[in-house]
Enzyme design. Structure first.
Site, short mmCIF file in Angstrom:
data_model
loop_
_atom_site.label_atom_id
_atom_site.label_comp_id
_atom_site.label_asym_id
_atom_site.label_seq_id
_atom_site.Cartn_x
_atom_site.Cartn_y
_atom_site.Cartn_z
N LYS A 1 41.35 36.83 32.34
CA LYS A 1 42.21 38.01 32.28
C LYS A 1 43.50 37.83 33.08
CE LYS A 1 41.66 41.04 35.29
NZ LYS A 1 41.21 42.06 36.25
N THR A 2 43.39 37.34 34.31
CA THR A 2 44.57 37.21 35.17
C THR A 2 45.58 36.25 34.57
OG1 THR A 2 43.23 37.66 37.13
CG2 THR A 2 45.36 36.63 37.49
N ASP B 1 46.63 46.74 34.99
CA ASP B 1 45.41 45.96 35.16
C ASP B 1 44.24 46.89 35.50
OD1 ASP B 1 43.72 43.78 35.42
OD2 ASP B 1 44.34 43.33 37.47
N GLU B 2 43.01 46.48 35.16
CA GLU B 2 41.79 47.25 35.47
C GLU B 2 41.92 48.71 35.01
OE1 GLU B 2 39.33 45.62 36.30
OE2 GLU B 2 39.78 44.03 37.71
N GLN C 1 32.82 47.04 32.98
CA GLN C 1 32.96 46.88 34.43
C GLN C 1 33.57 48.12 35.08
OE1 GLN C 1 34.04 42.81 35.86
NE2 GLN C 1 34.52 42.41 33.72
N ARG D 1 28.96 37.90 38.34
CA ARG D 1 29.62 37.22 39.47
C ARG D 1 29.12 35.77 39.57
NH1 ARG D 1 33.48 39.42 38.94
NH2 ARG D 1 32.39 40.38 37.19
#
Length: 764
Positions: A32-33, A223-224, A254, A606
């Site tokens: 994503k980043t 973002d998010e 998430q 994670r």
């Protein structure tokens, strides 16, 4: 453009689609980043002025990392981007436009402590009961109102809100909100929530300002996006209204911050706001093994409210996910620590490759103790060590004074906590008197009228009397009873229990966990003196070495909420039990339960290489050993990707039921060891039918269950316990009414029970 060559087709399409509304649904570990940074770089490469691009994030670290990556692609022009957290970006705008809403450009920003201090002053001035109008509760109530764009006047005029406050015996909440708002304004201050609330006011009441920033920010990226609340959603929608060049990035799976006001509907309904929307799904997970990805898919498939996607991995298949059972939370910590030590030793892994994730902060105690005993370095991520938390240090300070009244630092810490009217000025007078008369602080406190004049002597004398009562009780009671007596009579338990904020509940749970640890200490058989005084010496050895560890090669301990955005080679998710995870607070609605399931999904994803999930069949709660039921989430995992393990260190007792239980687990392991289907068949995970269970069922008491009196029980008797099931009394020790029984239970091993509390029915 070399930066485009390393992208997969979906990533590249998302980067190159720069016009109009875009939603990038980014699965865990999907890069994503990289997509966000390359998309911004691509805009600038196309000739868009960086001053016209606004990128909003949720953490300063995310903004810093993105800016550095963009700089690597396009050079120093990246400095001209408007990039940062919601609060930092809009604080910058408010500095420029503040006078339009009556604030000075150099307005102060109150942090949480500032806000709560002001609220406490207001409550004191209004002469309100600070137990009913707890400062934490009031603060959270005002914060929630602002995040939902409810001003104090709207709060006061809402019949629904007023009815709720009246039913909770807090009819003056609206007046407190009004007073707080006006006092902040008079002081030229905004609190953290005001930075968004006042931005909404600015854009709503001043169309010229809205028009200015709509045309300034021609391209928006968020973002998010699944973590945005109503206030953030409204700002973004207003700013994007003119050009509609908005790109939001996130993963509904998430979304785990509902308790902070985040609204998952913002991302689920994004297409409703922008019908011409382009949607790109980043479904390839580059982080985790295939087994980890498939297990994550199988848990999130149980949520009804979600955006459908097919996350997959081309990484190695990897180890199956281990499901480990412990007989107590203490054993759980011990076995996790042993597993880490073994992996570290045999595979040469760094300690930094390991993370232990838990649902609540209180769970760190047993994990910390297990790691300490094996000298494994660790750090608490995003928080303090269990024994360094304020509420723990406060109660331990009372313990210290009880056994060493000359401990001046402990006295200074708690002489006015909970509040008893002995302020800093009075404490300073006590210290001066001690110096003047060459006495300890305790000697002055123990006879205050001899050294201190005025009314302050009375509360000081009451404090001394309280401590003397603790000293007397400590001579009669065991470690746990002494600790509980002190916790109750100081008022600490009452104060924390009355605080129903998220923070308050966490502190209350931490005190409970400390008492649980003392209870376990008092039942140890490997030491002769199990008094609270000896426990304090034990704790001192732990806390004296609990300094900031500058060595980065440490195991990370954190709540699952704190782990979001991080990744580790080996992850241990602990405490998978009903009413703990999922939390008991989440079982009242599908919405809350689905957020808990998303939280579990975050924890699973994670992990890169190895994932271990553990649960305990019993935990101490308020000094009593209670039976725990395995979490429903474990039964929702696809068993095809699991490996069930019966943990070591069971008590070696010759009993046919033990052998039966062991064979049962062996059969389950054989079942899970069956060959997996070919990769082409496992793209869509198989969800096991709800009627199947991979875990032992909780015991259901017999219909005629009737506990016997303690004096009726004898060694050798077969008995039934309400939760532990059927067992046999191995030994009895002590005198009535404090007789303790060691009972062997089928599948659980030996347990020590205090008969006046335990309910046992004689079977034969």
């Amino acid at each position: 453009m070399n930066y485009l060559e390393g992208l997969n087709p979906q990533q590249r399409a998302a980067v190159e689609t720069t016009e109009g509304p875009v939603m990038i649904v980014a699965g865990a570990g999907s890069g994503k980043t990289r997509v966000i940074t390359y998309r911004v770089a691509h805009l600038i490469k196309k000739g868009i002025d960086p001053f016209n691009i606004l990128v909003l994030t949720f953490t300063n670290k995310a903004a810093k990392d993105m800016r550095e990556r963009i700089t690597q692609v396009i050079g120093p022009e990246a400095k001209n981007l408007w990039m940062g957290t919601f609060h930092s970006v809009f604080a910058k705008i408010l500095r420029v436009e503040a006078e339009k809403i009556g604030y000075p450009p150099n307005f102060t920003i109150y942090d949480t402590d500032d806000s709560k201090s002001l609220i406490r002053s207001i409550l004191k001035e209004m002469q309100l009961d600070d137990k009913l109008y707890n400062a934490n509760f009031v603060y959270n109530r005002i914060s929630s109102s602002k995040n939902n764009l409810v001003s104090w006047s709207e709060y006061m005029n809402s019949a629904e809100i007023q009815a709720e406050d009246n039913s909770n015996n807090r009819p003056l909440m609206g007046l407190i909100y009004e007073t707080y708002t006006k006092r902040c304004f008079k002081a030229g201050a905004m609190d953290f929530d005001d930075l968004l609330f006042k931005t909404n006011v600015l854009l709503k009441d001043h169309p010229d300002v809205l028009n200015k920033y709509q045309h300034k920010f021609k391209y928006l990226m968020v973002d998010e996006y699944q973590d945005t609340n109503f206030s953030q959603y409204t700002i973004v929608r207003k700013l994007a209204a003119a050009n509609r060049n908005i790109c939001v990035v996130g993963d509904d799976a998430q979304s785990i911050y509902g308790f902070r006001g985040a609204n998952i509907q913002n991302i689920l309904n994004f297409e409703r706001d922008y019908p011409e929307l382009n949607v790109f799904k980043l479904e390839q997970n580059y982080r985790s093994t295939q087994n980890i990805v498939e297990v994550a898919n199988s848990i999130i498939a149980n949520n009804k409210n979600q955006l459908k996607k097919n996350v997959f991995s081309d990484n190695e298949e990897g180890d199956r996910i281990k499901i480990n059972r412990a007989f107590s939370d203490n054993e759980e910590g011990k076995l996790v620590a042993e597993s880490i030590a073994q992996e570290h030793s045999l595979k040469g892994l760094n300690y930094s490759d390991f993370a232990i994730l838990y649902r609540t902060n209180a769970q760190s105690r047993s994990m910390e103790e297990g790691l300490r005993k094996l000298n494994i370095p660790y750090r608490i991520y995003g928080g303090l060590s269990f024994y360094q938390r304020k509420e723990i240090k406060d109660l331990i300070a009372y313990f210290r004074i009880t056994f060493n009244p000359s401990d001046e630092e402990a006295i200074k810490r708690v002489i006015n906590y909970p509040k008893r009217g002995i302020g800093d000025t009075s404490v300073d007078k006590l210290i001066v008197a001690a110096d003047k008369h060459d006495k300890t602080l305790w000697e002055i406190i123990n006879d205050p009228t001899k050294y201190i004049e005025g009314r302050i002597a009375a509360p000081i004398q009451d404090f001394a009397t309280l401590i003397r009562s603790f000293m007397a009780e400590a001579k009669k009671l065991d470690a746990y009873e002494t600790a509980l007596y002190i916790a109750q009579h100081t008022g600490i338990l009452k104060e924390l229990h009355s605080d129903d904020s998220v923070e308050g509940r966490s502190r209350f749970e931490n005190i409970q966990e400390l008492l649980n640890g003392i209870k376990e200490f008092g039942e140890r058989e490997d030491i002769e003196d199990r008094s609270l005084a000896v426990y304090m010496q034990d704790i001192a050895l732990l806390t004296n070495d609990d300094k900031e560890n500058k060595d980065k090669n440490t195991v990370s301990l954190m709540t699952i909420h704190s782990s979001k955005g991080l990744e580790f080679k080996n992850v241990y998710i602990v405490g998978l039990e009903e009413n703990l995870f999922p939390s008991q607070m989440s079982l009242n609605s599908r919405t809350d339960l689905e957020e808990e399931r998303r939280l579990f999904y975050v924890a699973i994803t994670r992990a890169e290489k190895k994932l271990v999930i553990t649960y305990a069949t019993s935990r101490y709660r308020w000094g009593s050993l209670t039976s725990c039921e395995p979490s429903r989430f474990i039964n929702e995992l696809n068993p095809r990707y699991l490996e069930i393990e019966t943990l070591s260190n069971k008590q070696s007792v010759v009993n046919s039921s033990f052998d039966d239980e062991r064979r049962s687990w062996s059969q389950q392991k054989d079942f899970f060891s069956k060959p997996k289907p070919a990769a082409s068949q496992t793209t869509t995970p198989l969800v096991r039918p709800k009627t199947t269970s991979i875990l032992p069922k909780a015991h259901v008491p017999s219909a005629n269950f009737s506990p016997a009196a303690p004096n009726e029980l004898q060694v050798g008797m077969e008995v039934e316990h309400e939760k532990f099931g059927f067992g046999k009394i191995i030994s009895l020790e002590g005198n009535l009414p404090d007789v303790k029984a060691t009972v062997f239970f089928q599948g659980l091993g030996n347990k020590m029970l205090l008969l006046k509390f335990a309910k046992l029915m004689i079977v034969k």
